[in-house]
Design a protein around this motif. Structure first.
Motif: not given
Length: 216
Positions: A9, A11-12, A18, A22, A64-65, A68-69, A185
């Motif tokens: 991924d 996005s980060t 990440f 997940e 960032e991770v 995102a969670h 970013h």
């Protein structure tokens, strides 16, 4: 299980972290374990600039991770199991006292403390870190399997140097916390020396432009 994640991924900047998050969300009844018999090798960092970029990227990716969670981020400090809030507490919240004491300890001289007392306190603090490092090193050497254990025992002479190394890396990690607030970013991060040089050249160039335009 891995194929059920986003895999790589983008996005980060912390794609491996990440993926771990997940797995935690997709399989809450499972546990991520370590295969102690495995042996992994990594390329050494070639330069201080590369080390800076790596540690800043790791710190930024961690924040960032976690952002995102949000579901995992709501787990409390005393949650039994994986709780990102504990990582934030150690890597970020507790970083600020170290920054404060770095500048406050030398300032104690101006408040009437003897220079020898301040130096002795610094030596005692360093000795405490060496003791902690030795305990960690010994525990690791006893738990891992050969040939990793032999390599650790042979490298015992680096133990007194590790607190100084970790202190230097701390400032690189702390820079990663600040870049989240000040920079967009991105995967690559310019080191402070290069960034300062580029900014200086930009300012010099911007001051020359009006004069050059007038002459034209």
């Amino acid at each position: 299980m891995l194929l059920n994640t986003y895999l790589y991924d983008t996005s980060t900047v912390g794609e491996d972290t990440f993926m771990t998050f997940e797995l935690q969300e997709l399989f809450p009844d499972k546990h991520v374990s370590v295969v102690t018999a495995s042996v992994c090798y990594t390329d050494p960092i070639p330069s201080l600039r590369a080390l800076y970029a790596q540690r800043v990227r790791w710190q930024r990716g961690e924040i960032e991770v976690i952002a995102a969670h949000p579901k995992l981020a709501t787990r409390g400090l005393f949650y039994r199991g994986f709780a990102p809030v504990r990582t934030l507490l150690v890597d970020h919240t507790l970083a600020f006292p170290r920054v404060s004491w770095t500048f406050l300890m030398p300032a104690l001289v101006f408040f009437g403390y003897e220079v020898s007392t301040v130096l002795l306190a610094g030596v005692a603090l360093y000795a405490a870190y060496v003791f902690i490092e030795a305990a960690t090193w010994t525990t690791s050497a006893l738990l891992v399997v050969p040939p990793s254990s032999r390599r650790l025992w042979h490298g015992w002479w680096t133990i007194p140097l590790m607190p100084a190394y970790r202190y230097g890396v701390f400032w690189l990690r702390f820079a990663g916390v600040l870049t989240v607030l000040t920079e967009a970013h991105q995967w690559r991060t310019a080191d402070p020396v290069a960034a300062s040089r580029d900014e200086f050249l930009r300012l010099v160039h911007s001051r020359k432009e009006p004069g050059e335009a007038k002459a034209a």
